[in-house]
Design a protein around this motif. Structure first.
Motif, PDB file in Angstrom:
ATOM      1  N   PRO A  67      62.135 -28.428  85.505  1.00 49.91           N
ATOM      2  CA  PRO A  67      62.489 -28.301  86.928  1.00 49.91           C
ATOM      3  C   PRO A  67      63.375 -29.456  87.409  1.00 49.91           C
ATOM      4  N   GLU A  68      63.189 -30.629  86.861  1.00 53.42           N
ATOM      5  CA  GLU A  68      63.999 -31.780  87.277  1.00 53.42           C
ATOM      6  C   GLU A  68      65.447 -31.708  86.784  1.00 53.42           C
ATOM      7  N   ASP A  69      65.767 -30.717  85.958  1.00 58.67           N
ATOM      8  CA  ASP A  69      67.152 -30.491  85.557  1.00 58.67           C
ATOM      9  C   ASP A  69      67.909 -29.669  86.603  1.00 58.67           C
ATOM     10  N   THR A  70      67.211 -29.187  87.606  1.00 52.28           N
ATOM     11  CA  THR A  70      67.856 -28.412  88.661  1.00 52.28           C
ATOM     12  C   THR A  70      68.911 -29.251  89.364  1.00 52.28           C
ATOM     13  N   ALA A  71      70.146 -28.750  89.391  1.00 52.44           N
ATOM     14  CA  ALA A  71      71.261 -29.493  89.968  1.00 52.44           C
ATOM     15  C   ALA A  71      72.523 -28.647  89.905  1.00 52.44           C
ATOM     16  N   ILE A  72      73.526 -29.123  90.583  1.00 49.13           N
ATOM     17  CA  ILE A  72      74.874 -28.598  90.361  1.00 49.13           C
ATOM     18  C   ILE A  72      75.467 -29.414  89.218  1.00 49.13           C
ATOM     19  N   TYR A  73      75.989 -28.719  88.236  1.00 46.26           N
ATOM     20  CA  TYR A  73      76.562 -29.366  87.062  1.00 46.26           C
ATOM     21  C   TYR A  73      78.084 -29.311  87.147  1.00 46.26           C
ATOM     22  N   TYR A  74      78.707 -30.462  86.918  1.00 48.32           N
ATOM     23  CA  TYR A  74      80.151 -30.589  86.995  1.00 48.32           C
ATOM     24  C   TYR A  74      80.730 -31.027  85.657  1.00 48.32           C
ATOM     25  N   CYS A  75      81.863 -30.449  85.305  1.00 48.07           N
ATOM     26  CA  CYS A  75      82.592 -31.007  84.169  1.00 48.07           C
ATOM     27  C   CYS A  75      83.737 -31.861  84.701  1.00 48.07           C
ATOM     28  N   ALA A  76      84.124 -32.828  83.900  1.00 44.61           N
ATOM     29  CA  ALA A  76      85.137 -33.784  84.323  1.00 44.61           C
ATOM     30  C   ALA A  76      85.979 -34.210  83.131  1.00 44.61           C
ATOM     31  N   ALA A  77      87.221 -34.554  83.407  1.00 47.60           N
ATOM     32  CA  ALA A  77      88.157 -34.990  82.369  1.00 47.60           C
ATOM     33  C   ALA A  77      88.572 -36.439  82.605  1.00 47.60           C
ATOM     34  N   ASP A 107      89.059 -38.439  86.004  1.00 51.59           N
ATOM     35  CA  ASP A 107      90.208 -38.193  86.866  1.00 51.59           C
ATOM     36  C   ASP A 107      90.275 -36.783  87.430  1.00 51.59           C
ATOM     37  N   TYR A 108      89.657 -35.849  86.755  1.00 49.15           N
ATOM     38  CA  TYR A 108      89.707 -34.449  87.186  1.00 49.15           C
ATOM     39  C   TYR A 108      88.300 -33.871  87.149  1.00 49.15           C
ATOM     40  N   TRP A 109      88.014 -33.009  88.134  1.00 46.66           N
ATOM     41  CA  TRP A 109      86.682 -32.440  88.288  1.00 46.66           C
ATOM     42  C   TRP A 109      86.754 -30.938  88.531  1.00 46.66           C
ATOM     43  N   GLY A 110      85.746 -30.242  88.039  1.00 49.65           N
ATOM     44  CA  GLY A 110      85.577 -28.851  88.379  1.00 49.65           C
ATOM     45  C   GLY A 110      84.802 -28.708  89.677  1.00 49.65           C
ATOM     46  N   GLN A 111      84.568 -27.471  90.074  1.00 48.67           N
ATOM     47  CA  GLN A 111      83.895 -27.207  91.352  1.00 48.67           C
ATOM     48  C   GLN A 111      82.381 -27.182  91.218  1.00 48.67           C
ATOM     49  N   GLY A 112      81.892 -27.129  90.003  1.00 52.17           N
ATOM     50  CA  GLY A 112      80.456 -27.160  89.763  1.00 52.17           C
ATOM     51  C   GLY A 112      79.843 -25.789  89.577  1.00 52.17           C
ATOM     52  N   LEU A 127      89.815 -27.543  86.002  1.00 53.38           N
ATOM     53  CA  LEU A 127      88.565 -27.298  85.292  1.00 53.38           C
ATOM     54  C   LEU A 127      87.722 -26.291  86.054  1.00 53.38           C
ATOM     55  N   VAL A 128      87.150 -25.352  85.329  1.00 49.60           N
ATOM     56  CA  VAL A 128      86.294 -24.334  85.942  1.00 49.60           C
ATOM     57  C   VAL A 128      85.018 -24.206  85.121  1.00 49.60           C
ATOM     58  N   GLU A 129      83.878 -24.475  85.762  1.00 51.59           N
ATOM     59  CA  GLU A 129      82.589 -24.343  85.101  1.00 51.59           C
ATOM     60  C   GLU A 129      82.037 -22.934  85.273  1.00 51.59           C
ATOM     61  N   SER A 130      81.203 -22.540  84.314  1.00 48.25           N
ATOM     62  CA  SER A 130      80.491 -21.271  84.406  1.00 48.25           C
ATOM     63  C   SER A 130      79.224 -21.370  83.571  1.00 48.25           C
ATOM     64  N   GLY A 131      78.346 -20.388  83.752  1.00 47.87           N
ATOM     65  CA  GLY A 131      77.145 -20.318  82.938  1.00 47.87           C
ATOM     66  C   GLY A 131      75.876 -20.768  83.625  1.00 47.87           C
ATOM     67  N   GLY A 132      75.988 -21.252  84.852  1.00 46.06           N
ATOM     68  CA  GLY A 132      74.781 -21.640  85.566  1.00 46.06           C
ATOM     69  C   GLY A 132      73.955 -20.428  85.967  1.00 46.06           C
ATOM     70  N   GLY A 133      72.751 -20.700  86.436  1.00 48.51           N
ATOM     71  CA  GLY A 133      71.883 -19.614  86.866  1.00 48.51           C
ATOM     72  C   GLY A 133      70.460 -20.081  87.028  1.00 48.51           C
ATOM     73  N   LEU A 134      69.582 -19.108  87.156  1.00 47.95           N
ATOM     74  CA  LEU A 134      68.146 -19.369  87.317  1.00 47.95           C
ATOM     75  C   LEU A 134      67.444 -19.143  85.989  1.00 47.95           C
ATOM     76  N   VAL A 135      66.634 -20.108  85.591  1.00 48.41           N
ATOM     77  CA  VAL A 135      65.913 -20.007  84.331  1.00 48.41           C
ATOM     78  C   VAL A 135      64.530 -20.620  84.508  1.00 48.41           C
ATOM     79  N   GLN A 136      63.575 -20.131  83.753  1.00 47.19           N
ATOM     80  CA  GLN A 136      62.227 -20.698  83.801  1.00 47.19           C
ATOM     81  C   GLN A 136      62.161 -21.984  82.984  1.00 47.19           C
ATOM     82  N   ALA A 137      61.232 -22.831  83.356  1.00 43.53           N
ATOM     83  CA  ALA A 137      61.013 -24.065  82.590  1.00 43.53           C
ATOM     84  C   ALA A 137      60.768 -23.723  81.122  1.00 43.53           C
TER      85      ALA A 137
END
Length: 125
Positions: free
Chosen positions: A88-98, A113-118, A4-14
């Motif tokens: 702002p409280e949504d700030t985090a590393i987001y992981y997908c999992a299977a 059972d399976y995780w991406g890198q976040g 699994l590979v996550e993408s699409g994160g970044g910096l965004v305003q509230a």
């Protein structure tokens, strides 16, 4: 086995939006329920959302209900998390999992059972 590979994160305003993607390898993707978790600085990883293998059943944490939408495209081996009205409280590393074993513990780390890198999501105030 699935990778699994996550993408699409970044910096965004509230108040802004982001769309996260999770790309999966392997031919078994459509058999797995999938989930999103997140881990904020100094906190333990927490459940965000889950989608059934067919995409028809979805669950959300109370903290994101009404703001986030989970979806998947089995033909593309992909899952998504549309995040609106970010805080702002949504700030985090987001992981997908299977989830290939369907233990029923879908709100917990050990239910998958399976995780991406976040991918990092930062919401500025």
């Amino acid at each position: 086995q699935v990778q699994l590979v996550e993408s699409g994160g970044g910096l965004v305003q509230a108040g802004g939006s982001l769309r996260l993607s999770c790309a999966a390898s392997g031919r078994m993707f459509s058999n797995y329920a999938m989930g999103w978790f997140r881990q904020a600085p100094g906190k333990s990883r927490e459940f965000v959302s889950r989608i059934s293998s067919s995409g028809t059943v979805k669950y959300y944490a109370d903290s994101v209900k009404g703001r986030f939408t989970i979806s998947r495209d089995n033909a593309k081996n992909a899952m998504y998390l549309q995040m609106n009205s970010l805080r702002p409280e949504d700030t985090a590393i987001y992981y997908c999992a299977a989830d290939s074993s369907y233990s029923g513990r879908y709100r917990y780390d050990d239910g998958y059972d399976y995780w991406g890198q976040g991918t990092l999501v930062t919401v500025s105030s």
